[in-house]
Write an enzyme that holds these catalytic residues in place. Sequence first.
Site, short mmCIF file in Angstrom:
data_model
loop_
_atom_site.label_atom_id
_atom_site.label_comp_id
_atom_site.label_asym_id
_atom_site.label_seq_id
_atom_site.Cartn_x
_atom_site.Cartn_y
_atom_site.Cartn_z
N HIS B 31 1.32 -1.65 -0.06
CA HIS B 31 0.64 0.71 0.24
C HIS B 31 1.20 1.68 0.41
O HIS B 31 1.11 2.07 1.23
CB HIS B 31 -0.86 0.08 0.88
CG HIS B 31 -1.64 -1.28 1.52
ND1 HIS B 31 -1.67 -2.50 1.71
CD2 HIS B 31 -3.02 -0.85 0.83
CE1 HIS B 31 -1.88 -3.37 1.75
NE2 HIS B 31 -3.63 -2.96 1.47
N HIS B 268 -4.15 2.94 -2.97
CA HIS B 268 -4.56 2.82 -2.04
C HIS B 268 -3.55 1.61 -1.43
O HIS B 268 -2.95 1.06 -0.93
CB HIS B 268 -5.90 2.00 -1.71
CG HIS B 268 -6.52 1.60 -0.54
ND1 HIS B 268 -6.18 2.32 0.69
CD2 HIS B 268 -6.04 0.97 -0.43
CE1 HIS B 268 -6.32 1.52 1.56
NE2 HIS B 268 -6.75 0.36 0.97
N GLU B 416 -17.64 -4.31 24.21
CA GLU B 416 -16.97 -5.40 24.29
C GLU B 416 -15.23 -4.48 23.64
O GLU B 416 -14.79 -5.37 23.95
CB GLU B 416 -17.87 -6.19 23.61
CG GLU B 416 -18.65 -6.56 24.66
CD GLU B 416 -19.96 -6.15 24.73
OE1 GLU B 416 -20.16 -5.42 23.76
OE2 GLU B 416 -21.18 -5.68 25.15
N HIS B 479 -28.22 -14.84 23.99
CA HIS B 479 -27.15 -14.92 25.58
C HIS B 479 -26.72 -16.48 26.13
O HIS B 479 -26.05 -16.49 27.04
CB HIS B 479 -28.05 -14.16 26.57
CG HIS B 479 -27.88 -12.60 26.63
ND1 HIS B 479 -29.00 -11.61 25.31
CD2 HIS B 479 -27.59 -11.49 27.27
CE1 HIS B 479 -28.66 -10.77 25.44
NE2 HIS B 479 -28.59 -10.56 26.38
#
Lengths: 669, 669
Positions: B31, B268, B416, B479
Amino acid sequence: MAVATQSLEQLCINSIRFLAIDAVEKANSGHPGLPMGAAPMAFVLWDRFMRYNPKNPKWFNRDRFVLSAGHGCMLHYALLHLTGYDSVGIDDIKQFRQWGSKTPGHPENHVTEGVEVTTGPLGQGIANAVGLALAEAHLAARFNKPDCTVVDHYTYVILGDGCNMEGISGEACSLAGHWGLGKLIAFYDDNHISIDGSTDISFTEDVAKRFEAYGWHVQHVADGNTDLEAIATAIEKAKAVTDKPSLIKVTTTIGFGSPNKANSHDVHGAALGKAEVQATRDHLGWSYPEFVIPDDAIKHFRKAVERGANYEDEWKAALETYKSKYPEEAATLERLLSGKLPEGWEKSLPTYTPETKADATRNQSGVTLNAIAGVLPELVGGSADLAPSNKTLLKGLGDFQKGQYQNRNLRFGVREHAMGAICNGIALHRSGLIPYGATFLVFTDYMRNSIRLSALSEAPVLWVMTHDSIALGEDGPTHQPVEHIASLRLIPDLTVIRPADGNETSGAYKVAIENRHYPTLMAFSRQNLPNLEGSSIDNVAKGAYVLSDNSDGTPDIILIGTGGETYLCVDAAVKLREEGKKVRVVSMPSWELFEKQDAAYKESVFPASVKKRLAVEAGVSFGWCRYVTDEGATISIDTFGASAPGGVVLEKFGFTVDNVVAKAKELLG
Amino acid sequence: MAVATQSLEQLCINSIRFLAIDAVEKANSGHPGLPMGAAPMAFVLWDRFMRYNPKNPKWFNRDRFVLSAGHGCMLHYALLHLTGYDSVGIDDIKQFRQWGSKTPGHPENHVTEGVEVTTGPLGQGIANAVGLALAEAHLAARFNKPDCTVVDHYTYVILGDGCNMEGISGEACSLAGHWGLGKLIAFYDDNHISIDGSTDISFTEDVAKRFEAYGWHVQHVADGNTDLEAIATAIEKAKAVTDKPSLIKVTTTIGFGSPNKANSHDVHGAALGKAEVQATRDHLGWSYPEFVIPDDAIKHFRKAVERGANYEDEWKAALETYKSKYPEEAATLERLLSGKLPEGWEKSLPTYTPETKADATRNQSGVTLNAIAGVLPELVGGSADLAPSNKTLLKGLGDFQKGQYQNRNLRFGVREHAMGAICNGIALHRSGLIPYGATFLVFTDYMRNSIRLSALSEAPVLWVMTHDSIALGEDGPTHQPVEHIASLRLIPDLTVIRPADGNETSGAYKVAIENRHYPTLMAFSRQNLPNLEGSSIDNVAKGAYVLSDNSDGTPDIILIGTGGETYLCVDAAVKLREEGKKVRVVSMPSWELFEKQDAAYKESVFPASVKKRLAVEAGVSFGWCRYVTDEGATISIDTFGASAPGGVVLEKFGFTVDNVVAKAKELLG
């Protein structure tokens, strides 16, 4: 306040609150706080604005309602019961969170009619809602006519602080703002409490300003506990803004009405307890026994039944007009809504012969997508900013953009998790659209919960994953999947397919498109692969099949290949046969599909008597013991990969014909 | 411009650009776009501001630099080489992206000295940087004295559009703003291009406004290609703001200097190609052959060596003063920096007997965390808004908050994924801090890539996961983890431990704390479990061990239990033995630890001659064939769970003593 002084609206709102309070108390488990605080906004929405038909929860043109804060599901169950849905009777509410009930601990669309999507994992619901709103905008742009509207509904969401902290909601809302989805209206239940306590300890950003930065129209209702007119006015204003999604920040008190627990995390996720339930009844002047709703409230709520029937009748009339004026479009729309695929669509699938030049299955996937897009107008989707690498662009079908909602290429940006939940939302719009979402296989780690939820909530999404092994090369271990194929095979009700070549790529799409009940994940190679003798479109549906065998049915050894490693088995078999070995080569694109076959077919592919088996897959060995037996072996990779040209990496990790031959001979002893 | 007219600074900046261009060209992979565009900001930062010592990359008080846009790693490699790090010579740069090189396709801290964290998966780096800045703030608050500063460095990051689209960056930056981490300074390389093309197609939000909403100090450098003074001024201003993290939006041209490819996605992620490389040389007046850097540039860059030596000497002097004035604190700091644990720390681990009352291992985990926190001042961590459920609060040690950086409880909010990457950053600060992060086991799906990166980048984090099975009950399938234990066992270099009781919980922490090279994930129960006869702290390190056996070493059957299901095997064995069966019970808290044992030990636990084996685990059966052999069986759950009280769910899915007895008898025939 005494009952006598309660307005009918207060009576209705308290009916929602006490159904939630009593159900959680009886179960001694659940989340009463949100329903108690959000009841006013939910009542105003369901009573004054939302268009739905309780007696036909599947009515296509209904407004969609998503409770992104799924733990507050008693709010939703109470609304469904009170407004007259048959799916939730008072006995179901008494069975809240019990085995086999219609009222599980979090909303599950496949269990309870009237629930649109499965929520609970925070942030998923708001992202699903973006998908629902996208589906509406897309179908409206494709089917509505200046003189006849047949697709026209809002998508309403209630999300909480938790949803707003999750990254997935940021990704999805940034996209919703970019797309300008004006018929998406989200209520932010700003109650300032999460499980750890006050949001002051971890969440002090300016949420309203953030949504403005996303390009949303933002309003604030300062008193969401009692100011019903402010809520109604905000909804009217939100509907008036047609070029931006709307966030209505509604400041509420969690557990409103509980004299000792309101505005504390004690009321978030646990029953109030007998004494506090009574104290709350006293405080709110609620003299009714548990699970008893005053007739006036029921009578008022149930007006939704007649209202809903009229809404659907009006729509049916419009559809009739549409059919007469635009029979062709009407036929397409009706087919989509029926969920039926067009006759013979599969004839569009590309076929290959061993003479066809070697190619990467990601390229063949791109060719297939474009081929079937022509005969499947319901196919829409895209990539998380990897379209040129995933080969997922539908040529000539344009980008879905603000004001260009009829186009079928979705540009998700680098937002894998939102992509997953948005695709789930499109599928669960249940209007026949077939969504696909794409990224590098390794980045399924960024969207894993959405993939899991596509399986759990029966959202038949196509997950298009490329760069499916260490063979991708130079990008190195952060980009090289090793444990991913196995980790996806673990997810119940998700079918994982790793095609070996062009025909198996077409076969994978055949399975994926025809599976209208569950999602399918396809893993494609970055590198070129030969088209194999004996490979088959139809055999992919069997999960595993015999590519070649020079024995009478009891070979000395079975070589098992998946995806890009299958041809190694084919070439190794040639060498082994030259040495007089009896070798069977099995192509095994999908474990899940093979497990669905009967015992006789399984035995025909893997005869119990043949214990010498070698599986070759550029992934972890974990689980292969299931097919190679105690006496078999695998050529696999149980460490992270490495950065180098793909061919070099494959060789260093032992994925060569010579190594397959050598390992096979070891087994044969 | 001709070379003659190039300022020394331009010469240096172009040196960075052409090292990147030439390395990518030689590898024909990589890149070049980001290094070409970001070279000016990187040069100003590394040349005028950043404090580091090339000859001692591990110098503790160095400023940390994170390239969150890891694909642009040639920028970092070029800087390391030019400033005189021994880890990256010119030959290493010529080996860019080749097997075994020091310059892999994305930055890997365990491969290349001078690289702080492993980046590439977008958004991880900026979140790691929040962890690095948190570690600095925490240690500074604990160790610095009014008259003596020994912890004092900045954390600098370069992130791109991709990082800013990812949800994890939003989560982490919201926290950084909440915490007011003033020494975190991020450069947003605003080049407006991602792989799909212009960011206009998917990313039109107001990023600066969003960061303001997070509570960041935001600046904009309009011309990041040539206005070096504006970049320098922005950094000075950012450093002057001490109570907020700073975002410097630097508008650049991707692939700056490439006449035909700049400002396009062509530059890129692919080599420029021979012709364009020459065109770029001509355009930037660069007459040097490939990989050749003008002496003037080298000479100027290498001043960093002397500068760095002086920085470290100054710090050493300060540390000496500190030692003499504050010997106790100095001893602690030096122990932390040495990475050594205090003598006999493990004596603090709680022990249990079968008489100890039954308890949930999540509670025993909480007790253990609090017990060891007293003897391990390096232990810091918290939960993603589930502290009361995960039992992870360190009592009396306060919350890490703005201005309260000495406290050891981290409040991550419902974030999280950011929690995962922040914990990785704390561990990779390499200052001896031992971070832990907690949530429900099922939500490892939200942070899976961060957990994977903790293993890949050798970040010894403790992952504390509770509610580890369907036994959590009412919250239901969204859950309830089912495939999660297995899916985590798949991750290379991650140790997964599922303790059966109190002693095994202590044993899990013993293993996790002593493993200072790799992460450990512990899975704890929500429900109460009995403390087992024969359970052992030390045997956890062996992964599996014999709990009881009434045979002479060759039992009729081996019952294998993990975590909460182990006691079912214990109780079933009692019943089976009453019927005269010879039964061995093996507790198997960790597959990875067992696999590390020698063949003799493995044979002593699982004698090859004993083929009848029954594994009992409330998770998928996938993989268990490895231990139960072709003749064995499992009691497991290969579907999603269900919402009901935990005991009911366990019973419905067959996790009862009677069912273990029945299945065992089936096997025994």
